[in-house]
Design an enzyme around this catalytic site. Structure first.
Site, PDB file in Angstrom:
ATOM      1  N   SER A 135       0.853  -1.181   0.000  1.00 48.83           N
ATOM      2  CA  SER A 135       0.000   0.000   0.000  1.00 48.83           C
ATOM      3  C   SER A 135       0.889   1.231   0.000  1.00 48.83           C
ATOM      4  O   SER A 135       2.061   1.169   0.423  1.00 48.83           O
ATOM      5  CB  SER A 135      -0.902   0.007   1.242  1.00 48.83           C
ATOM      6  OG  SER A 135      -1.480   1.276   1.464  1.00 48.83           O
ATOM      7  N   TYR A 148      -2.151  -0.213  10.615  1.00 48.53           N
ATOM      8  CA  TYR A 148      -2.192  -0.753   9.251  1.00 48.53           C
ATOM      9  C   TYR A 148      -0.901  -0.401   8.517  1.00 48.53           C
ATOM     10  O   TYR A 148      -0.298  -1.249   7.842  1.00 48.53           O
ATOM     11  CB  TYR A 148      -3.404  -0.189   8.522  1.00 48.53           C
ATOM     12  CG  TYR A 148      -3.513  -0.565   7.062  1.00 48.53           C
ATOM     13  CD1 TYR A 148      -3.900  -1.843   6.681  1.00 48.53           C
ATOM     14  CD2 TYR A 148      -3.242   0.368   6.069  1.00 48.53           C
ATOM     15  CE1 TYR A 148      -4.014  -2.183   5.336  1.00 48.53           C
ATOM     16  CE2 TYR A 148      -3.353   0.036   4.723  1.00 48.53           C
ATOM     17  CZ  TYR A 148      -3.739  -1.231   4.366  1.00 48.53           C
ATOM     18  OH  TYR A 148      -3.851  -1.568   3.032  1.00 48.53           O
TER      19      TYR A 148
END
Length: 233
Positions: A135, A148
């Site tokens: 990501s 995250y």
């Protein structure tokens, strides 16, 4: 003999679209996800001889490992491994420890397991490849999603390191770091559909990496979003 792609997270989102993409390219598929009905629905509309499905929670390595070994033993080689399975949990310093551990187990440890188990099969391919889906939060700081981001930073570091190790053996490893992609995981982002990346962008990114010459390697590919132009006052 068809090329073989093993794709995790194949029941929805990016993994599902990559499964469709590789199937259309003529690959034989090994599709892994937690949601068995979605995997079965995908296989039911396609040539069953080209699709193997496995419903398992990859974060439970004790359960997943023997099942993965069995599936791999039914194939002569793996040409492409796509680790698209992943989860999102919001939160930073106040993230419950259990949630933090679950993020690491799914977004990092499970991918390590897949890379470890698949390496011998990838070595049997003339052009073995691994795509790990990280990501943009794995390369940039985002204060509201530190937990995250920690998992994705770990995945980027892991993937770039094994790229050096496995590259010397003929396996190319690419880490994909997209911004927000228009999938169900993006619900709550506050972005309109035209402000997000599409799943097709990820498929095209994979095609781009695989289209390069044998001498070329893309260790990390970050795919950002074009911000909307500001309206004049």
């Amino acid at each position: 003999m068809n090329n073989v792609a093993l794709i995790t997270g194949a029941s929805r989102g990016i993994g599902h679209h990559l499964a469709r993409h590789f199937y259309d390219l003529g690959y034989t598929l090994i599709l892994i996800a937690r949601h068995a009905p979605a995997l079965e629905a995908f296989a039911a509309t396609r040539d069953p001889a080209r699709i193997t499905t496995l419903a398992v929670d990859l974060s439970n390595t004790a359960t997943a490992e023997p099942l993965l070994r069995q599936v791999l033993s039914d194939h002569a080689r793996i040409d492409v491994l796509v680790n698209a399975a992943g989860i999102f949990r919001p939160g930073s310093t106040q993230t419950p420890v259990d949630d933090f551990s679950t993020l690491l187990a799914t977004n990092v440890t499970a991918i390590h397991l897949l890379c470890q188990l698949c390496t011998p099969w990838l070595l049997k391919s003339a052009q073995g490849r691994i795509f790990n889906l990280a990501s943009i939060s794995g390369v940039q700081p985002f204060g509201s999603i530190a937990s995250y981001a920690a998992s994705k930073h770990a995945l980027v570091g892991y993937s770039r390191s094994i790229a050096r190790e496995l590259g010397a053996q003929g396996i190319k490893v690419t880490t994909l770091c997209p911004d927000v992609v228009n999938t169900d995981m993006a619900e709550g982002s506050g972005l309109a559909a035209d402000e997000m990346l599409s799943t097709e962008d990820i498929c095209r990114a994979v095609d781009f990496v695989m289209s390069l010459s044998p001498a070329a390697i893309v260790e990390q590919l970050t795919i950002g979003r074009q911000p909307r132009p500001r309206q004049p006052r």
